[in-house]
Design an enzyme around this catalytic site. Structure first.
Site, short mmCIF file in Angstrom:
data_model
loop_
_atom_site.label_atom_id
_atom_site.label_comp_id
_atom_site.label_asym_id
_atom_site.label_seq_id
_atom_site.Cartn_x
_atom_site.Cartn_y
_atom_site.Cartn_z
N ASN A 1 0.82 -1.03 -0.07
CA ASN A 1 -0.04 -0.16 0.06
C ASN A 1 0.77 1.23 0.00
OD1 ASN A 1 0.65 -0.90 2.59
ND2 ASN A 1 -1.15 0.61 3.45
N GLU B 1 0.58 5.62 0.20
CA GLU B 1 -0.34 6.57 0.66
C GLU B 1 0.33 8.01 0.19
OE1 GLU B 1 -0.85 5.84 4.67
OE2 GLU B 1 -2.17 3.99 4.55
N ASN B 2 -0.50 8.93 0.32
CA ASN B 2 -0.02 10.38 0.26
C ASN B 2 -1.13 11.18 1.13
OD1 ASN B 2 -1.94 11.44 -1.59
ND2 ASN B 2 -1.05 10.06 -2.92
N CYS C 1 -4.19 0.36 -2.57
CA CYS C 1 -4.04 -0.61 -1.87
C CYS C 1 -2.90 -1.56 -2.35
CB CYS C 1 -5.31 -1.43 -1.63
SG CYS C 1 -6.64 -0.72 -0.67
N GLU D 1 -3.21 -4.81 -2.91
CA GLU D 1 -3.84 -5.76 -3.71
C GLU D 1 -3.93 -4.97 -5.16
OE1 GLU D 1 -4.79 -4.96 -0.66
OE2 GLU D 1 -6.14 -6.41 0.06
N CYS E 1 -10.68 -4.68 0.22
CA CYS E 1 -11.61 -3.62 0.27
C CYS E 1 -12.35 -3.70 -0.94
CB CYS E 1 -10.99 -2.12 0.28
SG CYS E 1 -10.51 -1.37 -1.23
N CYS F 1 -10.89 -3.06 -4.29
CA CYS F 1 -9.90 -4.35 -4.79
C CYS F 1 -10.71 -5.48 -5.02
CB CYS F 1 -9.02 -4.62 -3.73
SG CYS F 1 -7.68 -3.13 -3.62
N1 THU Z 1 -5.33 -1.50 2.54
C1 THU Z 1 -4.55 -2.41 1.89
O1 THU Z 1 -3.66 -2.15 1.26
N2 THU Z 1 -5.13 -3.46 1.61
C2 THU Z 1 -6.32 -4.02 2.41
O2 THU Z 1 -6.78 -5.12 2.26
C3 THU Z 1 -7.02 -3.28 3.34
C4 THU Z 1 -6.20 -1.98 3.51
C5 THU Z 1 -4.47 -0.26 2.97
C6 THU Z 1 -5.13 0.94 2.69
C7 THU Z 1 -4.71 2.18 3.49
O3 THU Z 1 -3.18 2.34 2.94
C8 THU Z 1 -4.22 1.32 4.84
O4 THU Z 1 -4.25 -0.10 4.30
C9 THU Z 1 -5.58 1.61 5.69
O5 THU Z 1 -6.68 1.40 5.26
#
Ligand code: THU
Length: 129
Positions: A44, A46-47, A55, A57, A94, A97
């Site tokens: 994952n 972020e910014n 995410c 996935e 989520c 995804c």
């Molecule tokens: N996140 C994922 O990368 N995959 C998941 O299955 C659940 C959530 C990430 C998104 C965000 O960067 C952080 O986890 C918190 O939700």
């Protein structure tokens, strides 16, 4: 769990190390196994527009769709960890995804197995999204 599944979870854990998640403090790694045996990683990212990052996935399946468009995805392993508490259960993909994975299943005509793991606790294995 098979040796292959355990190996793919290790790869997901390796991917998780590249997570950039200073806004959630929640790191996720994904490893896809393609039919040729190739492995594609995602974590994952972020910014400051959080929660509008990517995410693990999503990074992995879109990378596979871009770089190996003609190869089927057999399995996705996902590991997650919280930097503020011990995550005692797996994180599930989520809705966005899940939609991506569902459409890749349709595109390739075969199911994609999903393996999910937290820091401790149970490991979930689903035959399809
Ligand atoms: N996140 C994922 O990368 N995959 C998941 O299955 C659940 C959530 C990430 C998104 C965000 O960067 C952080 O986890 C918190 O939700």
């Amino acid at each position: 769990m098979s040796n292959n599944d355990a190996m793919l979870l290790q790869e997901a854990e390796r991917a998780r190390q590249s997570s950039y998640s200073p806004y959630s403090n929640f790191s996720v790694g994904a490893a896809l196994l393609l039919e040729s045996g190739k492995i594609v990683l995602g974590s994952n990212q972020e910014n400051a527009s959080f929660p509008a990052g990517l995410c693990a996935e999503g990074v992995a399946v879109f990378s596979a769709g871009t770089n190996f468009p003609d190869e089927k995805i057999k399995t996705i392993a996902i590991t997650a960890a919280s930097q503020s508490t011990q995550l005692d259960h797996p994180a599930a993909p989520c809705g966005i995804c899940r939609q991506s994975i569902a459409e890749y299943e349709k595109k390739q005509g075969t199911p994609i197995q999903i393996i999910m793991k937290g820091q401790t606790g149970p490991i979930y294995i689903c035959d399809s999204i």
